[in-house]
Design a protein around this motif. Structure first.
Motif, mmCIF file in Angstrom:
data_model
loop_
_atom_site.group_PDB
_atom_site.id
_atom_site.type_symbol
_atom_site.label_atom_id
_atom_site.label_comp_id
_atom_site.label_asym_id
_atom_site.label_seq_id
_atom_site.Cartn_x
_atom_site.Cartn_y
_atom_site.Cartn_z
ATOM 1 N N VAL A 42 -6.286 -0.071 -0.781
ATOM 2 C CA VAL A 42 -5.213 0.914 -0.894
ATOM 3 C C VAL A 42 -3.895 0.310 -0.397
ATOM 4 O O VAL A 42 -3.837 -0.303 0.667
ATOM 5 C CB VAL A 42 -5.537 2.188 -0.083
ATOM 6 N N ASP A 43 -2.836 0.493 -1.191
ATOM 7 C CA ASP A 43 -1.485 0.076 -0.799
ATOM 8 C C ASP A 43 -0.899 1.195 0.058
ATOM 9 O O ASP A 43 -0.248 2.113 -0.439
ATOM 10 C CB ASP A 43 -0.638 -0.158 -2.052
ATOM 11 N N LEU A 44 -1.160 1.127 1.356
ATOM 12 C CA LEU A 44 -0.791 2.196 2.280
ATOM 13 C C LEU A 44 0.352 1.758 3.170
ATOM 14 O O LEU A 44 0.270 0.732 3.843
ATOM 15 C CB LEU A 44 -2.000 2.585 3.142
ATOM 16 N N VAL A 45 1.406 2.541 3.165
ATOM 17 C CA VAL A 45 2.532 2.325 4.079
ATOM 18 C C VAL A 45 2.535 3.485 5.071
ATOM 19 O O VAL A 45 2.649 4.650 4.680
ATOM 20 C CB VAL A 45 3.878 2.284 3.331
ATOM 21 N N HIS A 46 2.387 3.164 6.356
ATOM 22 C CA HIS A 46 2.409 4.194 7.386
ATOM 23 C C HIS A 46 3.704 4.059 8.183
ATOM 24 O O HIS A 46 3.922 3.051 8.855
ATOM 25 C CB HIS A 46 1.198 4.057 8.316
ATOM 26 N N VAL A 47 4.556 5.061 8.091
ATOM 27 C CA VAL A 47 5.786 5.100 8.871
ATOM 28 C C VAL A 47 5.503 5.936 10.112
ATOM 29 O O VAL A 47 5.182 7.129 10.012
ATOM 30 C CB VAL A 47 6.946 5.714 8.056
ATOM 31 N N HIS A 48 5.630 5.326 11.278
ATOM 32 C CA HIS A 48 5.186 5.965 12.519
ATOM 33 C C HIS A 48 6.219 6.893 13.128
ATOM 34 O O HIS A 48 5.852 7.775 13.916
ATOM 35 C CB HIS A 48 4.832 4.889 13.561
#
Length: 393
Positions: free
Chosen positions: A257-263
């Motif tokens: 999965v191309d997952l971007v997590h912005v915290h």
């Protein structure tokens, strides 16, 4: 008429939908009444805003006691108001005390209900029982109540059957369609690692069980290949749920999965650009009295795939401004699906349906923008709130 608006959240410290509501509503209400705002935290620069801090003696106590400790100061400061208006259980108790102390009518806006959020016990421990007490006391004692959706009104009357239905009005949340409008820029997204050259599904929420974010991570491997999933997820309720999220995110990435997590919470500009560039906005909430973020996505011209719970169907029109996913909720409250795997499969299918038909998605986005502008303006909402004030003064 002088109105005292009581809220835990007020800019610059806004972390949820209730805080957005208070911020936007207060801007319009100031045109109609002499508005004094009382909030939690450090002093604010505006002369009409008074902030109240936690008493020193309670600094290390359960967070629920912080709210109860602030309530007397808020109630005392509301002296001279013709009406007090409280938002969320954190401030509802202060509104109730102000009514008892000054004889001032109390209007209460219900954004969510503690009996329907049992997972809060995980965050507050025994403080959850205090939050139940504060909410129940204030709800049953309020002169008028405002529910942010028809579903929320139904929940109020179900959770508190002693309540007179005639005291409960429905006034929806709203959206500023000038602040939230299509923005094709990408300058705010690039530093966050968000790409604009691939199909994108976006989700923006606090990390709480209510928002169903763990379910979205379980859905992620079933999204169409090449899809970028951007999850702007911050402010975890507990260390435990943060650890669960991290573990599931790792599993999703391991599965390609191309997952971007912005915290961190997004700036307004970044949020607007993300919502504009997203092909689909995902809202997997298991409990959602209204869901302002869905309105924000619609105002930016983005179709929404959301669970058909609470007030969401009053915002997202299935087949017109997005697609709704039914949830077969498990017994016992909390809204969690009976079959999490089946729910993840259904949610992925709806998202993939729109990713496979970009023109249909664009039509839904345009319809969502129109609906947000025509039905959810803050000026109209403030006028309705003002009428509630006039009915009790």
């Amino acid at each position: 008429m002088r109105a005292a608006l009581l809220s835990r959240e007020y800019p610059p410290h806004v972390y949820g939908g209730a805080g957005v509501h208070v911020d936007q509503l207060s801007r319009e209400l100031r045109r109609l009444v002499d508005l004094r705002i009382h909030c939690f935290g450090e002093p604010r620069p505006e002369p009409y805003v008074t902030a109240h801090g936690t008493p020193t003696e309670l600094s290390g106590a359960n967070p629920a006691l912080h709210a109860m400790g602030i309530a007397p100061a808020m109630a005392a400061a509301a002296d001279g108001a013709d009406v007090v208006h409280s938002h969320t259980w954190y401030a509802n108790f202060a509104g109730h005390l102000a009514k008892l102390l000054h004889g001032t009518p109390h209007v209460l806006t219900a954004h969510s209900l503690e009996p329907l959020r049992p997972w809060k016990a995980e965050q507050l421990a025994g403080g959850y029982q205090l939050s139940l007490f504060c909410e129940r006391t204030a709800v049953l004692g309020a002169d008028r109540l405002i529910a942010v959706s028809h579903a929320m009104r139904d929940d109020l009357l179900r959770c508190y059957p002693e309540l007179d239905p005639g005291r409960v009005a429905v006034i929806h949340n709203g959206i500023d369609t000038e602040a939230f409008a299509p923005d094709p820029g990408a300058a705010e997204l690039t530093p966050l690692g968000i790409r604009t050259d691939r199909p994108t599904v976006a989700c923006v929420a606090r990390l709480t069980r209510q928002k169903g974010l763990l379910h979205l991570l379980r859905t992620a491997p079933q999204l169409a290949p090449g899809t970028q999933l951007v999850m702007c997820v911050s402010a975890p309720d507990t260390v435990e749920i943060a650890d669960e999220f991290t573990a599931l995110a790792r599993e999703a990435r391991d599965q390609g999965v191309d997952l971007v997590h912005v915290h961190e919470p997004l700036s307004r500009d970044a949020l607007r650009q993300l919502l504009t560039h997203a092909d689909v906005f995902a809202c997997p909430s298991v409990y959602e009295p209204m869901g302002i973020v869905n309105l924000e996505a619609m105002a930016c011209g983005t179709p929404v795939v959301a669970t058909a719970v609470g007030g969401i169907p009053e915002v997202v029109v299935d087949g017109e401004t997005g697609l709704l996913v039914p949830v077969d909720a498990a017994p016992g409250g909390g809204g969690e699906p009976t079959d999490a795997d089946a729910f993840a499969k259904d949610f992925a299918a709806r998202v993939n349906e729109l990713l496979a038909d970009p023109e249909r998605a664009r039509r839904m986005g345009r319809a969502g923008r129109r609906r947000a502008a025509e039905h959810f303006s803050w000026a109209s909402i403030a006028a309705q709130v003002h009428e509630i004030y006039r009915s009790v003064v």
